[in-house]
Design an enzyme around this catalytic site. Sequence first.
Site, PDB file in Angstrom:
ATOM      1  N   CYS A 125       0.844  -1.192   0.000  1.00 20.67           N
ATOM      2  CA  CYS A 125       0.000   0.000   0.000  1.00 20.67           C
ATOM      3  C   CYS A 125       0.884   1.248   0.000  1.00 20.67           C
ATOM      4  CB  CYS A 125      -0.891  -0.025   1.234  1.00 20.67           C
ATOM      5  SG  CYS A 125      -1.838   1.479   1.496  1.00 20.67           S
ATOM      6  N   CYS A 181       0.414   3.101   3.531  1.00 24.65           N
ATOM      7  CA  CYS A 181       0.852   2.579   4.840  1.00 24.65           C
ATOM      8  C   CYS A 181       1.866   1.445   4.756  1.00 24.65           C
ATOM      9  CB  CYS A 181      -0.350   2.130   5.665  1.00 24.65           C
ATOM     10  SG  CYS A 181      -1.013   0.516   5.202  1.00 24.65           S
ATOM     11  N   CYS A 225      -7.157  -1.019   1.100  1.00 22.84           N
ATOM     12  CA  CYS A 225      -6.143  -1.590   1.983  1.00 22.84           C
ATOM     13  C   CYS A 225      -6.827  -2.021   3.278  1.00 22.84           C
ATOM     14  CB  CYS A 225      -5.071  -0.546   2.278  1.00 22.84           C
ATOM     15  SG  CYS A 225      -3.897  -1.080   3.552  1.00 22.84           S
ATOM     16  N   CYS A 276      -5.220   0.305   6.353  1.00 23.01           N
ATOM     17  CA  CYS A 276      -5.455   1.747   6.538  1.00 23.01           C
ATOM     18  C   CYS A 276      -6.719   2.242   5.840  1.00 23.01           C
ATOM     19  CB  CYS A 276      -4.243   2.559   6.093  1.00 23.01           C
ATOM     20  SG  CYS A 276      -4.042   2.703   4.305  1.00 23.01           S
ATOM     21  N   CYS A 328      -8.408  -4.642 -10.154  1.00 22.66           N
ATOM     22  CA  CYS A 328      -8.010  -3.564 -11.058  1.00 22.66           C
ATOM     23  C   CYS A 328      -7.571  -2.377 -10.204  1.00 22.66           C
ATOM     24  CB  CYS A 328      -9.206  -3.204 -11.937  1.00 22.66           C
ATOM     25  SG  CYS A 328      -8.838  -1.946 -13.155  1.00 22.66           S
TER      26      CYS A 328
END
Length: 133
Positions: free
Chosen positions: A48, A51, A97, A100, A120
């Site tokens: 991510c 984070c 995510c 986060c 996607c």
Amino acid sequence: MSEKIERSDDEWRKLLSPEEYQILRQKGTERAFTGHYYKTKDNGTYVCAACGHELFSADTKYDSGSGWPSFFAPLAGESVATETDRSHGMVRTEAMCARCGSHLGHVFEDGPAPTGLRYCMNSVSLKLKPKDG
Ligand code: FE
């Protein structure tokens, strides 16, 4: 799983670039065929961009032809969270995510075997950690 990360909107705005903030925190979408990663075939783990949570293995990345980096499975069951998204007059599955809550992209049911799923993603929402780095 690792502890969830919660930040205020102001904190995210300070931490992220304007482009990252717009996509990760305002659920934006980068233009197709413009991102860093849609053509990338390098090995490693995609994390991510907000984070650092590990999201996808490069082993599950494939060329969907969509112009966005596409994966047929998340790294683990707790990597990516999903939620129904009814914005823009469509019913889609939003991918976030799991740590986060940042927006990553959408999940569609036209992916390859073995899952039949297409995650996607926005390149802006991802960072590739190379295998040997
Ligand atoms: Fe995150």
